[in-house]
Design a protein around this motif. Structure first.
Motif, PDB file in Angstrom:
ATOM      1  N   ALA A 101       0.803  -1.217   0.000  1.00 17.41           N
ATOM      2  CA  ALA A 101       0.000   0.000   0.000  1.00 17.41           C
ATOM      3  C   ALA A 101       0.841   1.274   0.000  1.00 17.41           C
ATOM      4  O   ALA A 101       0.295   2.371  -0.141  1.00 17.41           O
ATOM      5  CB  ALA A 101      -0.926   0.001   1.220  1.00 17.41           C
ATOM      6  N   MET A 102       2.140   1.142   0.140  1.00 21.48           N
ATOM      7  CA  MET A 102       3.005   2.323   0.118  1.00 21.48           C
ATOM      8  C   MET A 102       3.001   2.965  -1.266  1.00 21.48           C
ATOM      9  O   MET A 102       2.756   2.299  -2.275  1.00 21.48           O
ATOM     10  CB  MET A 102       4.439   1.930   0.500  1.00 21.48           C
ATOM     11  N   GLN A 103       3.278   4.253  -1.323  1.00 23.63           N
ATOM     12  CA  GLN A 103       3.307   4.952  -2.611  1.00 23.63           C
ATOM     13  C   GLN A 103       4.344   4.336  -3.544  1.00 23.63           C
ATOM     14  O   GLN A 103       4.110   4.191  -4.747  1.00 23.63           O
ATOM     15  CB  GLN A 103       3.592   6.438  -2.394  1.00 23.63           C
ATOM     16  N   VAL A 104       5.502   4.006  -2.997  1.00 20.04           N
ATOM     17  CA  VAL A 104       6.515   3.248  -3.738  1.00 20.04           C
ATOM     18  C   VAL A 104       6.806   2.008  -2.911  1.00 20.04           C
ATOM     19  O   VAL A 104       7.513   2.066  -1.904  1.00 20.04           O
ATOM     20  CB  VAL A 104       7.805   4.064  -3.967  1.00 20.04           C
ATOM     21  N   SER A 105       6.243   0.899  -3.314  1.00 22.25           N
ATOM     22  CA  SER A 105       6.393  -0.323  -2.531  1.00 22.25           C
ATOM     23  C   SER A 105       7.817  -0.853  -2.660  1.00 22.25           C
ATOM     24  O   SER A 105       8.477  -0.653  -3.677  1.00 22.25           O
ATOM     25  CB  SER A 105       5.393  -1.377  -3.002  1.00 22.25           C
ATOM     26  N   PRO A 106       8.292  -1.553  -1.646  1.00 16.87           N
ATOM     27  CA  PRO A 106       9.654  -2.103  -1.723  1.00 16.87           C
ATOM     28  C   PRO A 106       9.707  -3.324  -2.630  1.00 16.87           C
ATOM     29  O   PRO A 106       8.685  -3.910  -2.994  1.00 16.87           O
ATOM     30  CB  PRO A 106       9.949  -2.487  -0.276  1.00 16.87           C
ATOM     31  N   LEU A 107      10.914  -3.700  -2.980  1.00 18.66           N
ATOM     32  CA  LEU A 107      11.160  -4.930  -3.725  1.00 18.66           C
ATOM     33  C   LEU A 107      11.460  -6.044  -2.729  1.00 18.66           C
ATOM     34  O   LEU A 107      12.068  -5.805  -1.681  1.00 18.66           O
ATOM     35  CB  LEU A 107      12.339  -4.754  -4.678  1.00 18.66           C
ATOM     36  N   ARG A 108      11.052  -7.238  -3.062  1.00 22.59           N
ATOM     37  CA  ARG A 108      11.277  -8.373  -2.166  1.00 22.59           C
ATOM     38  C   ARG A 108      11.988  -9.484  -2.937  1.00 22.59           C
ATOM     39  O   ARG A 108      11.642  -9.772  -4.087  1.00 22.59           O
ATOM     40  CB  ARG A 108       9.933  -8.883  -1.642  1.00 22.59           C
ATOM     41  N   PHE A 109      12.982 -10.091  -2.313  1.00 22.11           N
ATOM     42  CA  PHE A 109      13.591 -11.275  -2.913  1.00 22.11           C
ATOM     43  C   PHE A 109      14.036 -12.236  -1.817  1.00 22.11           C
ATOM     44  O   PHE A 109      14.327 -11.832  -0.684  1.00 22.11           O
ATOM     45  CB  PHE A 109      14.764 -10.906  -3.831  1.00 22.11           C
TER      46      PHE A 109
END
Length: 722
Positions: A101-109
C-alpha cells in the motif's frame, strides 16, 4: 507512512529481532532504517520458517526500477529468486499487505539456496557495499538515462536485425527507466517476442496469465494465437491428418482457451486456432460458419480439413431455426453478439436501416474488437445517419462507448505508416516520436514500391529524421529489405542513418544488417558505391575504442559479395575505415586484425604496416588450441564471413575439420552435422528461423555457440571464448 511501516517491520511475521543480533548487524539495520526515512535506498531483512527475505526500499519509482537492475547485478540469480520474482511483493502474505500500500512499494527477494550460510553472508555484504556506493555517488544532471523514445527506436532496430540480446537489453532499460506500468511493459514484451519469433518466451513470461485476464488489444490476442499455433498445432496442421490436428488441440491448456476474438481472421494460424478453440469450448454454428468461410479464402484444403472436424452429429445447433420466419435485424445482431461474433454483428447492423439500439450494439462490439477499420466505418455510419447526437443522450454505458470511440480514433495509432512517413517529411515531431511498437502494431504494412517511392523522394532533412526515428518502421517492414530486390531500400536507409548522425547501438546493428541484406540482394555498381559512401559516414561517426570490433565487422560485411563488383569503391571504403580505426587501433584484438588482413587479401591489396603485428600467429592461435582435432561447423547466411573464419581456423589449428553451410532450411547433411559436430557455431542474426529451429532440434543438448554479430572476427571471438 514509511515511518509506520519501518517501525513495524520487525514485528509480527518477522522472526528477526534486531536487538538480539550481533552489534554490527544491528548497526547496519539502523543505518538502513535511517536512510529509508530520509528518502534514500535501504534494505531490511526478514526471516520466516520458510527462509530469509530481503526488502529493498527506494524513494521513487524510477529509483526503484534502477534498484532492481542493481540488485540483478549485485545479487542476481546466484543468490536470489530475482530473475523469477522480479522483486514483486506477495499480496496474499499479510506481512506484505501494508508494504504494497506504500506509494513506492519495496522490492522483495528470497536468499537462495535456503539455509546456506555462505549465500546469507554474501547477500548481506553485497547490500552493504551497494547501499554505501549509491549513498555516496555524486549526483549529475548530465548522467541521465536515455529517453524512452531513444530506447524504443533502438528496440525497433534490434527487432529488424533479429538481435535478441540487444532487444532484451532495451526491454530491461525500459523496465528500469521508462514510465510504463507492468501491463504496458508486458504487452511490449509480447510484441518484441513476436518480432523475434520467440514464441517460447511468451509462454515463459511471468505476466502471461495476467494478460490473459485483461481486456486485451486484438493485436496481442493474435500474437498469443500465433504462439499457441506454433507450440501446439503447427506440426499437425502442416504434416498430419485432421484427427491429428484435433488431438493436438486437446493438449492446449484450459487457461489458453480464452483466445477467441469474434473478429475476422486473415491468417492460417489465427483461423486454425480460433476454429479449434471453438470446438473445445462448444462455440455456436455462426462462429464455425464464419471461420470456415475465412479458411476457404486462405486455402481450400484448410476449409475441407476443418470442416471434417465438425461432423453433423456433433455440430452445435444453429442459433436460427430454419422452420421459423427470419428474425428481425435487431434479433439477429443480438444473437451474433451473444455468440461472440462481434465483427459479424457489426456487418449486419451496418447493412440495415439506421437504428438507435443497433448503433449502441455496434459501439459495444467495436470496443470489444478495437479494430481501426471497423471503428472508422462505425463512426462514419453514426455521423451520416444522425444517430450520434441521439446516442450522446443515451445511458451512461453507451455514452462511455461513444467517448471511447472518439478517443480511439484520435489516438496516434490511427495515423498509419503512410501518415507517419508524411509526418517525417513535414517535420511533425510529436507524430513522429509517438510511433512505437505498441501504437503501430495494427498499422497496415506498406508494399515495397510504396516504401521505395517515398524513401527515394525524401529530401536529406527528412531522410535524416527517418534515420533518427525509423526503428519501429524498420521492425515492421523487415521483410521488404530481405527480398531479392531490396538493395535500393537498404541504400536509402543507410543514407538516413548517416544523415541522422546517430551512433546508438541500434544504428550500429542496423547498419550491419542492411549491409548483409544489400550484399544478398545483388546490388548494381551504382547502388553499392553509394551505400559504401553512406556507410563510411556512419562508421566515421560511431567508431571508438568500444566499437572498433564493430567497425571491422562492418568492413567485412560491406566488402562481401562478388570481388569485381565496385572494386574501386570497396578499396576506397577499406582505407577509409582503416583511417577511422587508426586512432583506436590498440582496441583491436588479434581476431580483428586478422579479419582486416583477410579483407585486404580479397581486395588484392595490403594492410598498412602500422596494423601489422610481427609474429602474431602463435599468439593468435592460442585461444583456438582447444579446437585441435575437432569437427567445427559454421552456419551463417553471410557466406563470406564463415569462409574467412574457416580459412583462418584451418591455418591456425592443427587437425581441425571446419565445415561451412548457409542452408535456408534443413537437409540430411545439416542434420548430420548438427548432431555430430564437436562444435557448432550459428550466426543467429544471419539465419533463417526454419534453419535455426532445425539445427537446435538436431543439436539436442550438445553445445551450440550463437553469435549475434556478423563478420568473421565475431565468429572467431565467439570460438575463442568457448
Amino acid at each position: 507512512m514509511i515511518a509506520v511501516v519501518t517501525d513495524d517491520f520487525f514485528e509480527a511475521g518477522n522472526l528477526i529481532n534486531p536487538v538480539e543480533l550481533p552489534p554490527e548487524h544491528e548497526a547496519s539495520i539502523e543505518s538502513w532504517l535511517d536512510a529509508i526515512r530520509h528518502g534514500q535506498i535501504g534494505f531490511l531483512p526478514r526471516t520466516t520458517s520458510q527462509g530469509l527475505y530481503w526488502y529493498a526500499f527506494a524513494p521513487t519509482i524510477r529509483e526503484q526500477k534502477e534498484l532492481l537492475v542493481l540488485l540483478d547485478a549485485w545479487v542476481g540469480p546466484t543468490f536470489s529468486d530475482l530473475p523469477r520474482s522480479r522483486g514483486r511483493l506477495y499480496p496474499a502474505d499479510p506481512f506484505d499487505a501494508p508494504l504494497a500500500a506504500m506509494q513506492v512499494s519495496p522490492l522483495r527477494f528470497e536468499v537462495l539456496p535456503r539455509g546456506d550460510r555462505r549465500s546469507r553472508d554474501q547477500v548481506r555484504n553485497a547490500l552493504l557495499v551497494l547501499s554505501r556506493l549509491v549513498w555516496n555517488r555524486p549526483r549529475s544532471e548530465f548522467d541521465a538515462p536515455r529517453t524512452t523514445v531513444e530506447v524504443l527506436d533502438d528496440l525497433g532496430h534490434a527487432i529488424a536485425a533479429q538481435d535478441r540480446p540487444m532487444a532484451l537489453g532495451c526491454l530491461r532499460e525500459l523496465e528500469a527507466t521508462a514510465d510504463l506500468d507492468q501491463t504496458n511493459l508486458a504487452l511490449l514484451r509480447f510484441r518484441v517476442y513476436e518480432g523475434l519469433e520467440d514464441w517460447a518466451a511468451i509462454f515463459a513470461d511471468q505476466d502471461l496469465e495476467h494478460v490473459l485476464l485483461l481486456r486485451r488489444p486484438i493485436g496481442i490476442t493474435r500474437i498469443l494465437q500465433r504462439a499457441v499455433y506454433t507450440q501446439y498445432l503447427e506440426k499437425a496442421d502442416l504434416d498430419g491428418s485432421a484427427a491429428d490436428l484435433h488431438e493436438a488441440a486437446e493438449e492446449i491448456p484450459p487457461y489458453l482457451r480464452v483466445l477467441a476474438t469474434g473478429a475476422i481472421t486473415r491468417t492460417r494460424p489465427a483461423v486454425v486456432v480460433e476454429f479449434l478453440l471453438g470446438l473445445l469450448t462448444q462455440a455456436t454454428s455462426a462462429t464455425f460458419d464464419r471461420l470456415l468461410g475465412e479458411a476457404a479464402l486462405i486455402a481450400p484444403e484448410l476449409d475441407a480439413r476443418l470442416r471434417s472436424l465438425l461432423p453433423p452429429t456433433s455440430r452445435p445447433e444453429s442459433a436460427l431455426d430454419p422452420e421459423q420466419d427470419p428474425p428481425s435485424a435487431t434479433t439477429l445482431v443480438h444473437l451474433l453478439v451473444n455468440a461472440g461474433e462481434f465483427s459479424s454483428a457489426i456487418e449486419e447492423a451496418l447493412a440495415v436501416e439506421p437504428d438507435v439500439e443497433l448503433a449502441g450494439l455496434m459501439l459495444a462490439c467495436t470496443r470489444e474488437l478495437e479494430e481501426h477499420h471497423l471503428a472508422v466505418r462505425v463512426a462514419e455510419h453514426l455521423s451520416v445517419s444522425g444517430l450520434r447526437d441521439t446516442l450522446a443522450r443515451d445511458d451512461a454505458l453507451v455514452r462511455s462507448d461513444l467517448a471511447w470511440l472518439d478517443e480511439f480514433l484520435s489516438q496516434q495509432q490511427t495515423l498509419g505508416w503512410l501518415g507517419w512517413l508524411a509526418a517525417v517529411e513535414a517535420d511533425q515531431a510529436l507524430k513522429i516520436t509517438q510511433a512505437d511498437l505498441n501504437s503501430t502494431a495494427e498499422w497496415e504494412i506498406l508494399d515495397r514500391s510504396t516504401v521505395a517511392q517515398r524513401l527515394a523522394g525524401m529530401p536529406d532533412e527528412a531522410l535524416a529524421r527517418f534515420g533518427e526515428y525509423g526503428g519501429a518502421f524498420m521492425a515492421a517492414h523487415r521483410a521488404l529489405f530481405i527480398e531479392a530486390g531490396g538493395a535500393d531500400l537498404c541504400e536509402r536507409v543507410l543514407a538516413g542513418l548517416a544523415l541522422s548522425e546517430k551512433t546508438s547501438a541500434g544504428v550500429r546493428v542496423q547498419t550491419l544488417t542492411l549491409l548483409e541484406y544489400l550484399a544478398a540482394a545483388g546490388p548494381t555498381v551504382e547502388i553499392l558505391t553509394s551505400a559504401l559512401e553512406w556507410t563510411g559516414l556512419v562508421v566515421g561517426g560511431a567508431v571508438s575504442a568500444v566499437t572498433a570490433s564493430w567497425a571491422v565487422d562492418v568492413l567485412q560485411t560491406a566488402t562481401s559479395g562478388p570481388q569485381a563488383l565496385a572494386l574501386g569503391a570497396k578499396h576506397q571504403f577499406f582505407f577509409q575505415v582503416l583511417e577511422q580505426l587508426r586512432p583506436v587501433k590498440s582496441a583491436l584484438d588479434l581476431a580483428d586484425l586478422e579479419g582486416l588482413r583477410l579483407v585486404a587479401d580479397e581486395l588484392a591489396t595490403s594492410l598498412p604496416a602500422d596494423f601489422e603485428i610481427e609474429d602474431s600467429e602463435p599468439e593468435l592461435a592460442a585461444p583456438y588450441r582447444h579446437l585441435a582435432n575437432t569437427t567445427v561447423v559454421l552456419y551463417s547466411l553471410t557466406e563470406s564471413a564463415i569462409t574467412r573464419a574457416a580459412q583462418l581456423l584451418r591455418r591456425l589449428v592443427p587437425g581441425i575439420d571446419v565445415r561451412t553451410t548457409s542452408e535456408h532450411g534443413g537437409s540430411q547433411q545439416l542434420a548430420s552435422w548438427s548432431s555430430n559436430a564437436d562444435v557448432f557455431v550459428m550466426v543467429a542474426a544471419s539465419a533463417k528461423h526454419a534453419a535455426t529451429d532445425f539445427i537446435k532440434e538436431h543439436r539436442g543438448s550438445k553445445p551450440l555457440i550463437q553469435v549475434n554479430s556478423r563478420g568473421s572476427s565475431s565468429i572467431l571471438r565467439a570460438l575463442a571464448e568457448g
